[in-house]
Scaffold this motif. Structure first.
Motif, PDB file in Angstrom:
ATOM      1  N   ASP A  88      47.085  39.090  44.365  1.00 19.86           N
ATOM      2  CA  ASP A  88      45.849  38.335  44.165  1.00 19.86           C
ATOM      3  C   ASP A  88      44.953  38.406  45.406  1.00 19.86           C
ATOM      4  OD1 ASP A  88      44.031  36.814  42.791  1.00 19.86           O
ATOM      5  OD2 ASP A  88      45.002  34.896  43.230  1.00 19.86           O
TER       6      ASP A  88
ATOM      7  N   LEU B  39      39.245  33.985  36.074  1.00 17.31           N
ATOM      8  CA  LEU B  39      38.108  34.224  36.958  1.00 17.31           C
ATOM      9  C   LEU B  39      38.036  35.690  37.357  1.00 17.31           C
ATOM     10  CD1 LEU B  39      38.241  31.010  39.169  1.00 17.31           C
ATOM     11  CD2 LEU B  39      36.592  31.578  37.387  1.00 17.31           C
ATOM     12  N   THR B  40      39.190  36.370  37.423  1.00 18.25           N
ATOM     13  CA  THR B  40      39.209  37.812  37.677  1.00 18.25           C
ATOM     14  C   THR B  40      40.234  38.466  36.757  1.00 18.25           C
ATOM     15  OG1 THR B  40      40.882  37.636  39.428  1.00 18.25           O
ATOM     16  CG2 THR B  40      38.582  37.520  40.116  1.00 18.25           C
TER      17      THR B  40
ATOM     18  N   LYS C 234      41.499  41.376  37.081  1.00 18.45           N
ATOM     19  CA  LYS C 234      42.487  42.085  37.894  1.00 18.45           C
ATOM     20  C   LYS C 234      43.713  41.215  38.149  1.00 18.45           C
ATOM     21  CE  LYS C 234      43.064  44.475  42.322  1.00 18.45           C
ATOM     22  NZ  LYS C 234      42.405  44.869  43.592  1.00 18.45           N
ATOM     23  N   THR C 235      43.468  39.945  38.458  1.00 16.23           N
ATOM     24  CA  THR C 235      44.571  39.012  38.686  1.00 16.23           C
ATOM     25  C   THR C 235      45.370  38.805  37.412  1.00 16.23           C
ATOM     26  OG1 THR C 235      43.339  37.863  40.419  1.00 16.23           O
ATOM     27  CG2 THR C 235      45.160  36.671  39.398  1.00 16.23           C
ATOM     28  N   GLN C 236      44.677  38.668  36.297  1.00 19.41           N
ATOM     29  CA  GLN C 236      45.340  38.498  35.003  1.00 19.41           C
ATOM     30  C   GLN C 236      46.276  39.670  34.718  1.00 19.41           C
ATOM     31  OE1 GLN C 236      43.105  39.309  31.363  1.00 19.41           O
ATOM     32  NE2 GLN C 236      43.704  37.310  30.571  1.00 19.41           N
TER      33      GLN C 236
END
Length: 322
Positions: A141, A288-289, A291-293
């Protein structure tokens, strides 16, 4: 060395095997020390501080470990962490000179992205100089963390841990101690909003209907909420549900429930690997992102066995009830 709630089961298995005598459990998490002390009053515990990595703090922590462990020899030393245990790695390296070291990794982090930039390389060289511990810089993250390296494990000449078949005894001990009852749903929460993964308004807007939907299907008395031990904030409808102590490790209590629901907690893949019905809300909340998901989805997937499955909620209708 028990530095994670994931490692509590294996720690308890070893304590049970030794009949809680001549065992010292070391942790940097107060709630782990508290839980072990409640379950095994005759075992010894040592809580170490989470100091910064500044030279003075590292020096102070090194002195603490030298004073505590320098005279220890002929013992078995067990550890399970894969990252974060930086100063503890120094202590284990010191203990390896006169003791046997046993290791079993608690979770797979091989999918975490490696980093090769100036900042990470400076940190690695600094920690090697200060602690004589070779570590691998990784990113989770967008945050820098340090994972154990194969080089370090080779230095220690680690041995495999053969676990006794006593996990059922431990689960019963916890169920009896905390008066746990069988219910239909365990809802694991905490950290999603606090860590900036999902916006608070988005979380409440989607989570409240989920809780009401579960109550409609099962009844409020059949749902238990478990807060992640590192967090405290409950949001909106979460505050109305029955709860269990956050210090209880999810991997020792999910047998009491038919369905496990959470975001990206390790309890999801642990329960799925034991054949439980598991739902993740990773795709239910707008992150919110992205990529993190995706990183968290990969984390859950990489820790599943070949035949295990985690269901990803997108809509409430995806919740299949038998």
């Amino acid at each position: 060395f028990c530095l994670s709630y994931l490692s509590i089961p294996i720690t308890c298995q070893l304590i049970e095997d030794k009949k809680a005598t001549n065992v010292t459990v070391i942790s940097n998490i107060p709630n782990i020390i508290k839980l072990i002390s409640e379950l095994y009053p005759s075992s010894q515990t040592l809580l170490v501080e989470n100091n910064s990595l500044k030279p003075y703090d590292l020096h102070k922590q090194k002195l603490l470990y030298r004073n505590k462990f320098n005279s220890i020899e002929g013992c078995n030393v067990y550890f399970f962490f894969v990252a974060y245990g930086i100063i503890e790695s120094y202590a284990i390296n010191m203990l390896s000179k006169k003791n046997k070291i046993f290791y079993k990794k608690s979770v797979d982090v091989s999918h975490f992205m490696g980093i090769n930039n100036l900042k990470a390389n400076i940190w690695v060289k600094y920690l090697k100089l200060m602690l004589d511990v070779p570590l691998i810089p990784k990113s989770v993250d967008g945050k820098l963390l340090f994972a154990l390296s194969d080089e370090f494990l080779t230095m220690l000449n680690v041995r495999d841990i053969e676990l006794p078949n006593n996990i059922g005894i431990i689960k019963k001990r916890i169920a009896d101690k905390f008066k746990l009852k069988n219910k239909r749903v365990l809802l694991a929460v905490g950290g999603i909003v606090d860590d900036g993964i999902v916006d608070k308004n988005e979380y409440i807007k989607k989570n409240d209907p989920l809780i009401r939907h579960l109550i409609k299907i099962f009844g409020a008395g059949q749902i238990t909420l478990k807060m992640h031990p590192r967090y405290e904030n409950l949001y909106s409808e979460e505050q109305k549900l029955d709860t269990i102590p956050s210090c209880l490790p999810g991997n020792l209590i999910f047998d009491q429930f038919d369905i496990i629901i959470g975001y990206c907690s390790a309890i999801l893949f642990e329960a799925a690997n034991k054949g439980k019905k598991v739902y993740s809300t990773l795709k239910y909340f707008n992150p919110l992102t992205v990529k993190t998901q995706n990183q968290y989805i990969e984390y859950l997937t990489s820790n599943l066995t070949a035949t295990s499955e985690i269901n990803y909620l997108v809509h409430l209708k995806d919740l299949q009830v038998q």
